[in-house]
Design a protein around this motif. Structure first.
Motif, PDB file in Angstrom:
ATOM      1  N   GLY A  95      28.474  59.545  -9.711  1.00 58.20           N
ATOM      2  CA  GLY A  95      28.445  60.063  -8.353  1.00 58.20           C
ATOM      3  C   GLY A  95      28.557  58.992  -7.281  1.00 58.20           C
ATOM      4  N   TYR A  96      28.697  57.730  -7.672  1.00 60.12           N
ATOM      5  CA  TYR A  96      28.840  56.662  -6.677  1.00 60.12           C
ATOM      6  C   TYR A  96      30.233  56.698  -6.070  1.00 60.12           C
ATOM      7  N   GLU A  97      30.258  56.515  -4.755  1.00 65.66           N
ATOM      8  CA  GLU A  97      31.511  56.410  -4.022  1.00 65.66           C
ATOM      9  C   GLU A  97      31.320  55.205  -3.122  1.00 65.66           C
ATOM     10  N   GLN A  98      32.053  54.131  -3.376  1.00 69.74           N
ATOM     11  CA  GLN A  98      31.758  52.865  -2.705  1.00 69.74           C
ATOM     12  C   GLN A  98      33.035  52.136  -2.318  1.00 69.74           C
ATOM     13  N   ILE A  99      33.153  51.812  -1.050  1.00 70.37           N
ATOM     14  CA  ILE A  99      34.251  50.948  -0.615  1.00 70.37           C
ATOM     15  C   ILE A  99      33.797  49.502  -0.774  1.00 70.37           C
ATOM     16  N   ILE A 100      34.651  48.726  -1.388  1.00 72.93           N
ATOM     17  CA  ILE A 100      34.347  47.298  -1.557  1.00 72.93           C
ATOM     18  C   ILE A 100      35.264  46.512  -0.628  1.00 72.93           C
ATOM     19  N   ARG A 101      34.651  45.527   0.069  1.00 77.21           N
ATOM     20  CA  ARG A 101      35.367  44.745   1.090  1.00 77.21           C
ATOM     21  C   ARG A 101      35.338  43.258   0.733  1.00 77.21           C
ATOM     22  N   PRO A 102      36.117  42.442   1.442  1.00 72.94           N
ATOM     23  CA  PRO A 102      36.191  41.015   1.110  1.00 72.94           C
ATOM     24  C   PRO A 102      34.813  40.349   1.045  1.00 72.94           C
ATOM     25  N   GLY A 103      34.625  39.542   0.010  1.00 69.97           N
ATOM     26  CA  GLY A 103      33.359  38.839  -0.174  1.00 69.97           C
ATOM     27  C   GLY A 103      32.335  39.629  -0.949  1.00 69.97           C
ATOM     28  N   GLN A 104      32.709  40.845  -1.371  1.00 68.01           N
ATOM     29  CA  GLN A 104      31.756  41.714  -2.070  1.00 68.01           C
ATOM     30  C   GLN A 104      32.138  41.910  -3.536  1.00 68.01           C
ATOM     31  N   VAL A 105      31.152  42.331  -4.312  1.00 71.33           N
ATOM     32  CA  VAL A 105      31.348  42.587  -5.746  1.00 71.33           C
ATOM     33  C   VAL A 105      30.899  44.000  -6.070  1.00 71.33           C
ATOM     34  N   ASN A 106      31.705  44.707  -6.845  1.00 76.01           N
ATOM     35  CA  ASN A 106      31.269  45.949  -7.489  1.00 76.01           C
ATOM     36  C   ASN A 106      31.086  45.663  -8.972  1.00 76.01           C
ATOM     37  N   LEU A 107      29.948  46.069  -9.503  1.00 77.10           N
ATOM     38  CA  LEU A 107      29.656  45.869 -10.931  1.00 77.10           C
ATOM     39  C   LEU A 107      29.358  47.224 -11.531  1.00 77.10           C
ATOM     40  N   ALA A 165      25.591  52.361 -15.395  1.00 78.15           N
ATOM     41  CA  ALA A 165      24.994  52.008 -14.095  1.00 78.15           C
ATOM     42  C   ALA A 165      26.086  51.488 -13.174  1.00 78.15           C
ATOM     43  N   PHE A 166      25.791  51.509 -11.889  1.00 72.18           N
ATOM     44  CA  PHE A 166      26.731  50.942 -10.904  1.00 72.18           C
ATOM     45  C   PHE A 166      25.944  50.203  -9.841  1.00 72.18           C
ATOM     46  N   GLU A 167      26.400  49.014  -9.485  1.00 70.83           N
ATOM     47  CA  GLU A 167      25.773  48.255  -8.399  1.00 70.83           C
ATOM     48  C   GLU A 167      26.842  47.677  -7.480  1.00 70.83           C
ATOM     49  N   HIS A 168      26.537  47.724  -6.204  1.00 67.83           N
ATOM     50  CA  HIS A 168      27.405  47.112  -5.183  1.00 67.83           C
ATOM     51  C   HIS A 168      26.655  45.931  -4.595  1.00 67.83           C
ATOM     52  N   TYR A 169      27.281  44.772  -4.573  1.00 60.07           N
ATOM     53  CA  TYR A 169      26.657  43.566  -4.020  1.00 60.07           C
ATOM     54  C   TYR A 169      27.414  43.168  -2.754  1.00 60.07           C
ATOM     55  N   PRO A 170      26.835  43.490  -1.578  1.00 54.28           N
ATOM     56  CA  PRO A 170      27.557  43.232  -0.323  1.00 54.28           C
ATOM     57  C   PRO A 170      27.609  41.756   0.064  1.00 54.28           C
ATOM     58  N   VAL A 171      26.646  40.976  -0.409  1.00 54.48           N
ATOM     59  CA  VAL A 171      26.563  39.564  -0.025  1.00 54.48           C
ATOM     60  C   VAL A 171      26.249  38.729  -1.258  1.00 54.48           C
ATOM     61  N   LEU A 172      26.960  37.617  -1.413  1.00 47.25           N
ATOM     62  CA  LEU A 172      26.719  36.712  -2.536  1.00 47.25           C
ATOM     63  C   LEU A 172      26.448  35.317  -2.002  1.00 47.25           C
ATOM     64  N   PRO A 173      25.742  34.486  -2.777  1.00 48.00           N
ATOM     65  CA  PRO A 173      25.410  33.135  -2.288  1.00 48.00           C
ATOM     66  C   PRO A 173      26.664  32.301  -2.043  1.00 48.00           C
ATOM     67  N   ARG A 174      26.710  31.675  -0.866  1.00 50.78           N
ATOM     68  CA  ARG A 174      27.851  30.826  -0.524  1.00 50.78           C
ATOM     69  C   ARG A 174      27.381  29.404  -0.318  1.00 50.78           C
TER      70      ARG A 174
END
Ligand code: MN
Length: 308
Positions: A82-94, A134-143
């Protein structure tokens, strides 16, 4: 100290979904996996301002995690949870398939003109491959930065940083990009094998591992480094982008066919039949909202066998 063996692997062109040209670096005839990383596609940069852009209809997965790293543009993910997720630059979908999941991926109607992404698959170890999906969206990652390269830690640990991305075996993933000439040296874990893939850069790029002659790499070439390398120096004469992946050598034999990662032919056969059966896909749930047909699993060849 043994000298680390390096091996150059050329990515091959392939088609993703409805006609998008991509470069596939893994699996490669000469190298099936790097750690638990068992699949590596680089899509774009491609102009998606006209037409429908990326369209990959509902399809199933088992036994793996799909890892999507967005570099330019947007992709809309929908899955059977049921996840509906837009992924944008700099983000990860797992997306963790575990025992079974299905999903679709498409360019959203409102989108940037250019699309570029890397999608990788991570084989789940036997201890976790039947886990619930499972589904996870990571909007921010360590830079951070290394020399003139800007780094994004996608998976694992780098210096004081730890990626929040949840994986089930020792892994590393780092995106490195530079706007111009750059040079940086990264420490490597000697117990990991590594791969460096040049994603972008007309300029050549020099990779040096300890005990190795420098290697000039261009976009589309994956340099494999066997365990034992402790340092990597990256040098580019102009703007470039690279992906560094690594992991502890995966000591289980895996069978990868279509969108399935298993261990036996019978298992892959059963997943294929379950997905293609005309009755509802109970094993894989159902993706709602995708305007198009689900993909059909191709027949499993008799000769495919598990490999490392
Ligand atoms: Mn998929």
């Amino acid at each position: 100290m043994t000298t680390a063996a390096a091996e150059r692997l050329e990515a091959r062109n392939s088609i993703l979904g409805e006609g998008m040209l991509i470069r596939r670096a893994l699996p490669h005839r000469g190298r099936r996996m790097i750690g638990a990383w068992c699949f590596l596609d680089h899509a774009g940069p491609v102009d998606v301002s006209q037409g429908q852009g990326m369209r990959v209809g509902p399809h199933p997965h088992i036994g793996l995690q799909t890892f999507t790293w967005m570099i330019e543009g947007e992709v809309l993910h929908r899955d059977s949870l049921g996840y509906e997720q837009i992924i944008r630059p700099g983000q990860v979908n797992l997306m963790t398939a575990g025992a079974g999941i299905s999903h679709s991926e498409e360019s959203p109607a409102q989108r940037s003109p250019t699309l570029q992404l890397a999608q990788l698959w991570i084989a789940l170890p036997d201890s976790h491959r039947h886990m619930p999906p499972a589904f996870e969206h990571y909007p921010v990652l360590p830079r951070c930065g290394v020399g003139g390269f800007e780094t994004t830690l996608l998976v694992g640990e780098f210096g004081p940083q730890t990626s929040p991305v949840k994986v089930y075996s020792p892994l590393l993933g780092i995106d490195l990009s530079s706007n111009g000439a750059a040079e940086g040296t990264l420490p490597l874990r000697a117990d990991f094998e590594h791969g460096v893939l040049v994603l972008e850069g007309t300029a050549e790029l020099q990779v040096t591992a300890e005990g190795q002659a420098p290697q000039m790499l261009e976009a589309g070439t994956l340099l494999y480094l066997a365990p034992g390398a402790t340092e990597l120096t990256l040098r580019s004469g102009a703007a470039a982008r690279l992906l560094l992946i690594g992991g502890a050598p995966f000591d289980e034999r895996v069978l990868l066919w279509w969108n399935f990662v298993g261990r036996t032919h019978a298992e892959i056969e059963a997943a294929t039949e379950a997905w293609n059966s005309p009755s509802p896909h109970t094993a894989f749930g159902k993706v709602e909202g995708y305007a198009g047909d689900a993909l059909v699993a191709p027949p499993v060849p008799a000769e495919i066998k598990a490999s490392k």
